[in-house]
Design an enzyme around this catalytic site. Sequence first.
Site, short mmCIF file in Angstrom:
data_model
loop_
_atom_site.label_atom_id
_atom_site.label_comp_id
_atom_site.label_asym_id
_atom_site.label_seq_id
_atom_site.Cartn_x
_atom_site.Cartn_y
_atom_site.Cartn_z
N LYS A 70 0.84 -1.19 0.00
CA LYS A 70 0.00 0.00 0.00
C LYS A 70 0.88 1.25 0.00
O LYS A 70 1.93 1.27 0.68
CB LYS A 70 -0.88 -0.07 1.25
N SER A 144 -9.31 1.05 3.47
CA SER A 144 -8.60 1.92 2.56
C SER A 144 -7.58 1.17 1.69
O SER A 144 -7.06 1.71 0.72
CB SER A 144 -7.86 3.00 3.37
N SER A 168 -9.37 -1.34 7.55
CA SER A 168 -8.84 -1.21 6.20
C SER A 168 -8.17 -2.46 5.66
O SER A 168 -7.93 -2.57 4.46
CB SER A 168 -7.84 -0.04 6.13
#
Length: 596
Positions: A70, A144, A168
């Site tokens: 990420k 996320s 997330s």
Amino acid sequence: MIGWTLQQWQAAYRSGDLTPVQAMKQLATRLHDSERALWIHLLDESSLLAQANALTDPDLPLYGVPFAVKDNIDVAGIATTAACPAFAYTPQEDATVVRLLREAGAILVGKTNLDQFATGLVGTRSPYGEVPNPFNPDYLSGGSSSGSAVSVSLGLVPFSLGTDTAGSGRIPAAFTNTVGLKPTRGAASTKGVVPACRTLDCVSVFALNVEDAQTVYRIIGQFDSDDAYCRQAPSRQSTRLPSRPRLGIPKDLPWFGDTRAKALWEQQLESLSRIAELVTVDTMVLQDAAALLYQGPWVAERFSVTEALLHKQPDAVLPVIRDILEPAAQLTAVDSFRAQYRLAELKRQSDTLLTEVDALLLPTAPGIYTRDAVRNDPITLNSQLGTWTNFVNLLDLCALALPGGFRDDGLPGGFTLIAPAWHDHALAEFGQRWQQHQPWQAGATGLDLPAPQTPTTIDDDNTVTVAVVGAHLTGMPLNSQLVERDAVLLEATHTAPCYRLYALANTVPPKPGLIRNEKDGGTSIPIELWQMPIEHFGSFVGLIPAPLGIGSLETVEGRWVKGFICEPWAIDDATEITELGGWRNYIATLKQDGAL
């Protein structure tokens, strides 16, 4: 290579049919052709080949295995954006977790898209594009860590790293048919990770199966003295839930009108009831804790990361993110302390709740929304998605999101196991049992996963598991010998179906003799498994009188553990009690007859 697990990658390299260089040449094309919204920075073929050529040790655990991270996790020489171009900086060194994976032989392929500043559960809050759901692009991929989850679901990489503060690392797993491992807070270093809430943040793992997620967790779950919030793992950790665990399910479930999600949950419960005891519990304390995350001062932690940018370039931050963060500027230290006091009260209540069950079993999300619906109501719908995730880090729990099948519209829906800190391995072991019970496909690839490997042992270097069958059982006269040595009850189970049980003559308190009898037949005898620190094992064995001793005993699941055995000569004047169904039943008959 598409949809391969770690086991399949390793097998291909061992066979000599594939080299890392060959693999990266093939993968580079597929990555280039993949959905662009997945990536904020995608490495080119030359960068992949440079990493492959640098590998020299084929025995490394992740030798030549591709992975993604990420883009709020640092990679040396590549800009970290947190999905905000104005915030971007170029780190000089890898985040600790990235370094550990590279040292294990893994090859980084790119940095994935996310909800800006990891603030969102939807996967649509990014100037780099909305990450579509791989099963239906009209729907959310979850956030996320959207790009990380989808890159695994599409089979481009066998695992990826996300982060998880409020869910997330779990919501995207549920929406993409992948495993989302949210470890104990502080078990993996967050050095080199852009904070969301630094006191709560976790690096999470997405994988196609539990075994791979657990392998990655073992590699990145190293204590890092340079991270003030990293924690030393205890020497003794629970490694297994009971053979038929008690799983707490909510008595009240808000589905927010998603009847398909409700129907799938009911199917999941029906299937899980075959391998676990489902116990209804009151989860209001969890919802009260969840409310603190965005309605309390923890939003100020997020604001602290972006404060300077919001002052200088407010338009650089997406409006929906500004709406969440800017009110935190009005919070006071008094607000913070009041929230801490309230959290302490809720933590005490949740600890009590968790003593009633072996783990909690919750829907990962109360439903799934279309991307259009979230554009029309971005705050409310995002908040609803966090119903069963927002409280976990606040209450210092670990979680494992698992695939749970598909709705009648073809979208996946998962559930999450939640337990106290440092029960990560125990949740993973049960997750493998779930995969054996109800196998799932590899993400969105349509490919079957290899069958999970059954653990052969439940001990580590610091503990030994002891099977007890009689006077050492819970509530029996000699159980204190285990408790005094810091032994922990793992589970109640049975022996393999080849044992006979006897009541030995002239023993005080009464003691059993367990004999393995494959020749003449036997049955499964109830036992308990206790995990004991190995330094106390010798003193425990020293208390055992003849004709009893400690040997190897086979459980009904086929595991071999240390356990009480009996010398065969002692059964000559013993009473066989096999048919009574265990030592507790025998003691009950003695009490009924007045013999005790």
